[in-house]
Design an enzyme around this catalytic site. Structure first.
Site, PDB file in Angstrom:
ATOM      1  N   SER A 136       1.272  -1.201  -0.098  1.00 39.55           N
ATOM      2  CA  SER A 136       0.029  -0.115   0.106  1.00 39.55           C
ATOM      3  C   SER A 136       0.975   1.158   0.236  1.00 39.55           C
ATOM      4  CB  SER A 136      -0.696   0.249   1.304  1.00 39.55           C
ATOM      5  OG  SER A 136      -1.659   1.250   0.815  1.00 39.55           O
ATOM      6  N   TYR A 149      -2.588  -1.425  10.170  1.00 41.48           N
ATOM      7  CA  TYR A 149      -2.065  -1.585   8.804  1.00 41.48           C
ATOM      8  C   TYR A 149      -1.182  -1.086   7.974  1.00 41.48           C
ATOM      9  CZ  TYR A 149      -3.867  -1.284   4.049  1.00 41.48           C
ATOM     10  OH  TYR A 149      -3.897  -2.093   2.884  1.00 41.48           O
TER      11      TYR A 149
HETATM   12  N1  LIG Z   1      -8.983  -1.157  -1.535  1.00 39.92           N
HETATM   13  C1  LIG Z   1      -7.094   0.072  -1.100  1.00 39.92           C
HETATM   14  O1  LIG Z   1      -8.548   1.127  -1.163  1.00 39.92           O
HETATM   15  C2  LIG Z   1      -6.757  -0.844  -0.698  1.00 39.92           C
HETATM   16  C3  LIG Z   1      -5.457   0.321  -0.777  1.00 39.92           C
HETATM   17  C4  LIG Z   1      -4.051   0.041  -0.968  1.00 39.92           C
HETATM   18  C5  LIG Z   1      -3.421  -1.559  -0.974  1.00 39.92           C
HETATM   19  N2  LIG Z   1      -4.339  -2.433  -0.647  1.00 39.92           N
HETATM   20  C6  LIG Z   1      -4.181  -3.803  -0.269  1.00 39.92           C
HETATM   21  O2  LIG Z   1      -4.783  -4.200  -1.847  1.00 39.92           O
HETATM   22  C7  LIG Z   1      -4.867  -5.782  -1.223  1.00 39.92           C
HETATM   23  C8  LIG Z   1      -5.728  -6.303  -1.935  1.00 39.92           C
HETATM   24  O3  LIG Z   1      -7.242  -5.688  -1.049  1.00 39.92           O
HETATM   25  P1  LIG Z   1      -8.781  -5.415  -1.397  1.00 39.92           P
HETATM   26  O4  LIG Z   1      -9.011  -4.160  -1.672  1.00 39.92           O
HETATM   27  O5  LIG Z   1      -9.125  -6.378  -3.590  1.00 39.92           O
HETATM   28  O6  LIG Z   1     -10.014  -5.708  -0.678  1.00 39.92           O
HETATM   29  P2  LIG Z   1     -10.713  -7.246  -0.539  1.00 39.92           P
HETATM   30  O7  LIG Z   1     -11.393  -6.254   1.055  1.00 39.92           O
HETATM   31  O8  LIG Z   1     -11.884  -6.877  -1.464  1.00 39.92           O
HETATM   32  O9  LIG Z   1     -10.165  -8.767  -0.989  1.00 39.92           O
HETATM   33  C9  LIG Z   1      -9.325  -9.135   0.588  1.00 39.92           C
HETATM   34  C10 LIG Z   1      -9.809 -10.200  -0.244  1.00 39.92           C
HETATM   35  O10 LIG Z   1      -8.095 -11.321   1.028  1.00 39.92           O
HETATM   36  C11 LIG Z   1      -9.527 -12.429   1.572  1.00 39.92           C
HETATM   37  N3  LIG Z   1      -8.680 -12.515   3.344  1.00 39.92           N
HETATM   38  C12 LIG Z   1      -8.605 -11.879   4.020  1.00 39.92           C
HETATM   39  N4  LIG Z   1      -7.978 -12.780   4.633  1.00 39.92           N
HETATM   40  C13 LIG Z   1      -7.838 -13.519   4.396  1.00 39.92           C
HETATM   41  C14 LIG Z   1      -7.064 -14.870   4.666  1.00 39.92           C
HETATM   42  N5  LIG Z   1      -6.526 -14.932   5.633  1.00 39.92           N
HETATM   43  N6  LIG Z   1      -7.197 -16.327   3.568  1.00 39.92           N
HETATM   44  C15 LIG Z   1      -7.400 -16.044   2.468  1.00 39.92           C
HETATM   45  N7  LIG Z   1      -8.053 -14.867   2.078  1.00 39.92           N
HETATM   46  C16 LIG Z   1      -7.547 -14.012   2.847  1.00 39.92           C
HETATM   47  C17 LIG Z   1     -10.927 -11.935   1.759  1.00 39.92           C
HETATM   48  O11 LIG Z   1     -11.493 -12.527   2.042  1.00 39.92           O
HETATM   49  C18 LIG Z   1     -11.055 -10.599   0.321  1.00 39.92           C
HETATM   50  O12 LIG Z   1     -11.506 -11.342  -0.280  1.00 39.92           O
HETATM   51  C19 LIG Z   1      -4.858  -6.066  -0.335  1.00 39.92           C
HETATM   52  O13 LIG Z   1      -3.832  -6.612   0.704  1.00 39.92           O
HETATM   53  C20 LIG Z   1      -5.059  -4.715   0.781  1.00 39.92           C
HETATM   54  O14 LIG Z   1      -4.295  -4.405   2.107  1.00 39.92           O
HETATM   55  C21 LIG Z   1      -6.610  -2.045  -1.007  1.00 39.92           C
END
Ligand SMILES: NC(=O)c1ccc[n+]([C@@H]2O[C@H](COP(=O)([O-])OP(=O)(O)OC[C@H]3O[C@@H](n4cnc5c(N)ncnc54)[C@H](O)[C@@H]3O)[C@@H](O)[C@H]2O)c1
Length: 248
Positions: A136, A149
């Site tokens: 991130s 986080y």
């Molecule tokens: N959405 C944002 O604004 C943002 C910004 C920067 C970084 N990120 C990062 O991007 C990545 C994807 O995020 P996203 O926005 O698609 O979120 P999201 O919540 O849509 O997807 C995350 C997925 O990870 C799965 N997950 C969580 N814990 C788990 C576990 N213990 N075992 C298996 N699966 C697990 C969840 O079930 C979910 O489907 C993450 O690492 C997040 O931290 C997101």
């Protein structure tokens, strides 16, 4: 078809970014194994080159089993994309428990050790591979209340660099992508418990991106394809920011 013949494992495959990444990898010709907590979250990804695995990324045995299955089926593991993760609702440090800290560090950082260790077993033998972790931009451009986080995402970036130097002699590349605020269900989860989610989406998140809009999951999947492809054969230990300038 930049990934034809390659086998790639994607964690968080049922999430906003994970689903977009899997779809793009399938379009580019890859065979893909997807991991998420619930099989149902991966239903829409139905494809003859896609295998869903219901597993927790902290479960060492289950993760070893996923890599074993995919290797037995396809004879190779070319890529790992760590896209699973959890958010922290913006909370002052004085109100955060040690168990909340541990949970964030476990899911967002310890899991990378577990999945990357499995990937390394196969990639070192093959003398080829690409590991990508979605971290991130908050790791370098923090926001108040997200201390646990952000620490987990900083760990992801350091781990990437450490593994990149360790695995370079085996021709295994390891890179990080830093998304900015992205249009997935996770975004709302960063909002403080008492705040208005739809209001903060625009007033805090979208307005913090110099290019003027939230990052879409498809913006991330393009970067993933590049880092997995042979176009990036000399790219390792680096961080690709896909953040609309948020990190500036
Ligand atoms: N959405 C944002 O604004 C943002 C910004 C920067 C970084 N990120 C990062 O991007 C990545 C994807 O995020 P996203 O926005 O698609 O979120 P999201 O919540 O849509 O997807 C995350 C997925 O990870 C799965 N997950 C969580 N814990 C788990 C576990 N213990 N075992 C298996 N699966 C697990 C969840 O079930 C979910 O489907 C993450 O690492 C997040 O931290 C997101």
């Amino acid at each position: 078809m930049r990934l034809e013949g390659k086998t790639v494992i994607v964690t968080g495959a049922g999430g906003g970014m994970g689903r977009a990444i899997v779809k793009k990898l399938l379009e580019e010709g890859a065979k893909v194994g997807g991991i998420d907590l619930k099989q149902a979250s991966m239903e829409e990804l139905d494809h003859d080159r896609f295998t869903p695995f219901e597993a927790d990324i902290l479960d060492e045995e289950a993760i070893a089993g996923v890599f074993r299955d995919m290797h037995e089926k396809n004879g190779r593991i070319d890529g790992l994309v760590n896209a699973a993760g959890i958010a922290q609702p913006a909370t002052p440090i004085t109100d955060v428990s040690v168990s909340e800290w541990h949970r964030l560090m476990d899911v967002n950082a310890t899991s990378l050790f577990i999945t990357s260790r499995e990937a390394a077993r196969y990639m070192k033998d093959a003398k080829s591979g690409s590991i990508i972790t979605i971290a991130s931009v908050s790791a370098v451009r923090p926001r108040p209340g997200l201390q646990s986080y952000i620490a987990s995402k900083g760990a992801a970036e350091s781990f990437t660099r450490a593994l990149a130097i360790e695995l370079a002699e085996d021709n295994v590349r390891v890179n990080t992508i830093h998304p900015g605020p992205a249009d997935t269900q996770m975004l709302a989860k960063f909002t403080a418990k008492d705040a208005d989610v739809s209001e903060t989406r625009e007033s805090i998140f979208a307005s913090s991106v110099p290019l003027g809009r939230l990052i879409q999951p498809e913006d991330i999947s393009g970067g993933v394809v590049y880092l997995l492809s042979d176009d990036a054969s000399m790219v390792t230990g680096t961080t690709l920011r896909i953040d609309g300038g948020r990190g500036l």
